[in-house]
Design a protein around this motif. Structure first.
Motif, PDB file in Angstrom:
ATOM      1  N   GLU A  40       0.831  -1.205   0.000  1.00 32.26           N
ATOM      2  CA  GLU A  40       0.000   0.000   0.000  1.00 32.26           C
ATOM      3  C   GLU A  40       0.864   1.253   0.000  1.00 32.26           C
ATOM      4  O   GLU A  40       0.555   2.240  -0.682  1.00 32.26           O
ATOM      5  N   ILE A  41       1.962   1.233   0.750  1.00 33.86           N
ATOM      6  CA  ILE A  41       2.877   2.380   0.760  1.00 33.86           C
ATOM      7  C   ILE A  41       3.460   2.589  -0.627  1.00 33.86           C
ATOM      8  O   ILE A  41       3.533   3.721  -1.133  1.00 33.86           O
ATOM      9  N   GLY A  42       3.880   1.497  -1.281  1.00 29.59           N
ATOM     10  CA  GLY A  42       4.403   1.598  -2.639  1.00 29.59           C
ATOM     11  C   GLY A  42       3.369   2.139  -3.607  1.00 29.59           C
ATOM     12  O   GLY A  42       3.679   2.958  -4.478  1.00 29.59           O
ATOM     13  N   GLU A  43       2.118   1.709  -3.456  1.00 23.35           N
ATOM     14  CA  GLU A  43       1.038   2.194  -4.314  1.00 23.35           C
ATOM     15  C   GLU A  43       0.791   3.682  -4.106  1.00 23.35           C
ATOM     16  O   GLU A  43       0.628   4.435  -5.080  1.00 23.35           O
ATOM     17  N   ILE A  44       0.772   4.105  -2.847  1.00 25.92           N
ATOM     18  CA  ILE A  44       0.543   5.516  -2.552  1.00 25.92           C
ATOM     19  C   ILE A  44       1.668   6.375  -3.131  1.00 25.92           C
ATOM     20  O   ILE A  44       1.424   7.418  -3.770  1.00 25.92           O
ATOM     21  N   LEU A  45       2.903   5.946  -2.932  1.00 25.86           N
ATOM     22  CA  LEU A  45       4.041   6.701  -3.474  1.00 25.86           C
ATOM     23  C   LEU A  45       3.994   6.742  -4.994  1.00 25.86           C
ATOM     24  O   LEU A  45       4.314   7.762  -5.614  1.00 25.86           O
ATOM     25  N   ALA A  46       3.588   5.628  -5.609  1.00 26.13           N
ATOM     26  CA  ALA A  46       3.498   5.584  -7.073  1.00 26.13           C
ATOM     27  C   ALA A  46       2.417   6.531  -7.574  1.00 26.13           C
ATOM     28  O   ALA A  46       2.602   7.237  -8.578  1.00 26.13           O
ATOM     29  N   ILE A  47       1.276   6.552  -6.893  1.00 29.92           N
ATOM     30  CA  ILE A  47       0.162   7.399  -7.330  1.00 29.92           C
ATOM     31  C   ILE A  47       0.524   8.875  -7.231  1.00 29.92           C
ATOM     32  O   ILE A  47       0.292   9.657  -8.168  1.00 29.92           O
ATOM     33  N   TRP A  94      -7.964   5.519   0.782  1.00 21.96           N
ATOM     34  CA  TRP A  94      -8.327   6.355  -0.358  1.00 21.96           C
ATOM     35  C   TRP A  94      -8.370   7.839  -0.019  1.00 21.96           C
ATOM     36  O   TRP A  94      -7.919   8.669  -0.839  1.00 21.96           O
ATOM     37  N   PRO A  95      -8.874   8.238   1.152  1.00 20.46           N
ATOM     38  CA  PRO A  95      -8.790   9.667   1.494  1.00 20.46           C
ATOM     39  C   PRO A  95      -7.351  10.189   1.540  1.00 20.46           C
ATOM     40  O   PRO A  95      -7.072  11.286   1.066  1.00 20.46           O
ATOM     41  N   VAL A  96      -6.428   9.387   2.101  1.00 21.01           N
ATOM     42  CA  VAL A  96      -5.018   9.805   2.148  1.00 21.01           C
ATOM     43  C   VAL A  96      -4.426   9.861   0.747  1.00 21.01           C
ATOM     44  O   VAL A  96      -3.685  10.797   0.409  1.00 21.01           O
ATOM     45  N   VAL A  97      -4.746   8.880  -0.089  1.00 18.42           N
ATOM     46  CA  VAL A  97      -4.273   8.885  -1.475  1.00 18.42           C
ATOM     47  C   VAL A  97      -4.752  10.144  -2.190  1.00 18.42           C
ATOM     48  O   VAL A  97      -3.975  10.834  -2.867  1.00 18.42           O
ATOM     49  N   PHE A  98      -6.041  10.450  -2.065  1.00 19.92           N
ATOM     50  CA  PHE A  98      -6.608  11.622  -2.730  1.00 19.92           C
ATOM     51  C   PHE A  98      -5.936  12.902  -2.248  1.00 19.92           C
ATOM     52  O   PHE A  98      -5.552  13.765  -3.048  1.00 19.92           O
ATOM     53  N   CYS A  99      -5.767  13.030  -0.944  1.00 17.47           N
ATOM     54  CA  CYS A  99      -5.164  14.224  -0.368  1.00 17.47           C
ATOM     55  C   CYS A  99      -3.740  14.431  -0.884  1.00 17.47           C
ATOM     56  O   CYS A  99      -3.370  15.530  -1.323  1.00 17.47           O
ATOM     57  N   LEU A 100      -2.924  13.374  -0.840  1.00 18.60           N
ATOM     58  CA  LEU A 100      -1.527  13.488  -1.274  1.00 18.60           C
ATOM     59  C   LEU A 100      -1.412  13.696  -2.776  1.00 18.60           C
ATOM     60  O   LEU A 100      -0.513  14.400  -3.255  1.00 18.60           O
ATOM     61  N   ALA A 101      -2.324  13.086  -3.551  1.00 22.09           N
ATOM     62  CA  ALA A 101      -2.298  13.264  -5.002  1.00 22.09           C
ATOM     63  C   ALA A 101      -2.631  14.703  -5.378  1.00 22.09           C
ATOM     64  O   ALA A 101      -1.979  15.302  -6.257  1.00 22.09           O
ATOM     65  N   ILE A 102      -3.652  15.282  -4.738  1.00 26.26           N
ATOM     66  CA  ILE A 102      -4.015  16.670  -5.018  1.00 26.26           C
ATOM     67  C   ILE A 102      -2.903  17.612  -4.591  1.00 26.26           C
ATOM     68  O   ILE A 102      -2.544  18.566  -5.304  1.00 26.26           O
ATOM     69  N   PHE A 103      -2.321  17.339  -3.423  1.00 23.93           N
ATOM     70  CA  PHE A 103      -1.173  18.143  -2.972  1.00 23.93           C
ATOM     71  C   PHE A 103      -0.055  18.118  -4.004  1.00 23.93           C
ATOM     72  O   PHE A 103       0.483  19.160  -4.396  1.00 23.93           O
ATOM     73  N   SER A 104       0.304  16.919  -4.457  1.00 24.81           N
ATOM     74  CA  SER A 104       1.402  16.785  -5.414  1.00 24.81           C
ATOM     75  C   SER A 104       1.082  17.455  -6.743  1.00 24.81           C
ATOM     76  O   SER A 104       1.952  18.055  -7.379  1.00 24.81           O
ATOM     77  N   LEU A 105      -0.174  17.384  -7.172  1.00 26.19           N
ATOM     78  CA  LEU A 105      -0.597  18.005  -8.431  1.00 26.19           C
ATOM     79  C   LEU A 105      -0.363  19.509  -8.399  1.00 26.19           C
ATOM     80  O   LEU A 105       0.147  20.096  -9.356  1.00 26.19           O
ATOM     81  N   PHE A 106      -0.710  20.146  -7.288  1.00 22.49           N
ATOM     82  CA  PHE A 106      -0.496  21.593  -7.165  1.00 22.49           C
ATOM     83  C   PHE A 106       0.980  21.913  -6.922  1.00 22.49           C
ATOM     84  O   PHE A 106       1.496  22.915  -7.439  1.00 22.49           O
ATOM     85  N   TRP A 107       1.644  21.071  -6.159  1.00 24.53           N
ATOM     86  CA  TRP A 107       3.050  21.293  -5.828  1.00 24.53           C
ATOM     87  C   TRP A 107       3.933  21.257  -7.074  1.00 24.53           C
ATOM     88  O   TRP A 107       4.936  21.968  -7.161  1.00 24.53           O
ATOM     89  N   THR A 108       3.543  20.446  -8.067  1.00 25.29           N
ATOM     90  CA  THR A 108       4.336  20.347  -9.301  1.00 25.29           C
ATOM     91  C   THR A 108       4.287  21.621 -10.129  1.00 25.29           C
ATOM     92  O   THR A 108       5.042  21.749 -11.103  1.00 25.29           O
TER      93      THR A 108
END
Length: 387
Positions: A40-47, A94-108
């Motif tokens: 799951e950690i690998g999946e989250i980091l990949a996403i 899934w909430p953590v995945v969504f939060c980190l993905a949105i953060f990364s999208l803006f951070w990029t």
């Protein structure tokens, strides 16, 4: 370049890479504390890494078309801060995945535009760029050391508080930035960006970088957990990360010397080849302290030298009106796709630490393939070391 502009650019790099000093070593620790498995950690980091495929391209297109680089940097920093703050209230997968993905999208949105702004402000001088960029490394060390101690002392919840503080610093520093003066460029023949993308040099440069970033999967995903499994104390993560970034800082300070005596292709080949050796040694001998110290020093080449040369290559390879998109293609493809694949494979192979040696051996193989690909690049690029 004025001292005020130097300070403002340096502070933005400090805060931007400080968040990396928190996320790279300690996001897996934070996720592990929430009882996520290694897969799951690998999946989250990949996403979240995969957002670098989409994000930089979108933001760069907006920057090239609108010409509003600073507005995009500031918006990205603010929205990254707001989205990261949601971690205070989220716990499920899934909430953590969504939060980190949105953060990364803006951070990029921040780094590609910041790199172009910086290089235009300093007239592409590799020497001045290295001096500014080393403040990013200082920020990385600062957070890695502080976060390691605070997380061990107060639990993994300190991760979120630190992230919010650092992202607030990034946003405030971005408000102090000023646009670069537009140089009077000679009239150039109009050239499609596709001609640059599909040139031989760029294709092999891109593929080599892709393999290199794939090789970082076990390191970015599981290094802190790896040291814990080898019975190193909690503060050791900060110490070994600090060693690697101190070595990286030395490279940024003295990069102009390497640029003076070695060609771009040679520097890329050396940095990637020694990275391959680094991962092999990490997977096989990390329980020997002096070996781990030695391979951490190679980070100076794995990241510091490789990054400095790559940024210069991108800036010289693409025309002035293509540079935001060129940076985006590089960041999105190399760091986004390569990082996502590396994180995902590492998560599958790791198996709670039982596959650690295999994971690092695969990383060494990926980096070696990157070294071979560099050999097929054309060798024409010169680097400006003035300033």
């Amino acid at each position: 370049m004025t001292s005020v502009k130097f300070v403002r650019l340096s502070s933005s790099y400090f805060w931007y890479f400080a968040i990396l000093g928190l996320i790279i070593p300690f996001l897996p620790v934070f996720l592990d504390a929430k009882s996520f498995s290694s897969i799951e950690i690998g999946e989250i980091l990949a996403i979240i890494t995969a957002t670098k495929i989409i994000g930089p391209t979108f933001w760069a297109f907006a920057a090239d078309k609108s010409g509003k680089q600073l507005a995009i940097i500031r918006s990205g920093a603010l929205l990254a801060l707001l989205s990261f703050s949601l971690l205070f209230w989220l716990n499920g997968y899934w909430p953590v995945v969504f939060c980190l993905a949105i953060f990364s999208l803006f951070w990029t949105a921040v780094l590609p535009q910041l790199e172009v702004l910086t290089l235009n402000s300093i007239r592409r001088s590799a020497k001045i760029y290295a001096r500014i960029r080393l403040w990013g490394s200082i920020g990385f060390i600062f957070l890695a050391v502080i976060a390691g101690d605070l997380i061990e002392r107060y639990s993994a919840d300190a991760f979120t508080y630190l992230g919010v503080i650092v992202l607030a610093g990034l946003f405030l520093s971005s408000m102090k930035l000023t646009p670069a003066k537009k140089a009077k460029n000679p009239v150039q023949q109009i050239e499609k960006i596709s001609d640059k993308i599909f040139s031989r040099s760029f294709i092999f440069f891109f593929l080599a970088g892709l393999m290199l970033q794939m090789s970082f999967g076990p390191y970015y995903g599981f290094f802190a957990l790896y040291l814990r499994e080898l019975a190193y104390p909690g503060f050791a993560v900060g110490i070994f990360i600090t060693i690697s970034v101190l070595a990286e800082i030395l490279i940024f300070i003295y990069a102009s010397i390497f640029f003076r005596y070695f060609r771009l292709k040679t520097l890329l080949a050396i940095s990637i080849l020694l990275t391959s050796l680094r991962w092999f040694m990490t997977g096989s001998f990390a329980d020997v302290i002096w070996v781990l110290v030695l391979v951490q020093c190679i980070h100076a080449l794995s990241f510091g030298l490789y990054h400095s040369v790559s940024i210069q290559f991108i800036h010289q390879h693409f025309n002035h009106d293509q540079q935001n998109r060129g940076q985006a293609i590089y960041v999105g493809g190399v760091y986004g796709l390569g990082g996502a694949i590396g994180a995902y494979i590492a998560g599958i192979v790791w198996q709670g630490g039982q596959g650690s040696e295999l994971a690092y051996n695969l990383a060494a193989s990926a980096a070696f393939i990157g070294f071979v690909l560099v050999l097929f690049m054309q060798d024409r690029q010169q680097i400006n070391i003035s300033g």
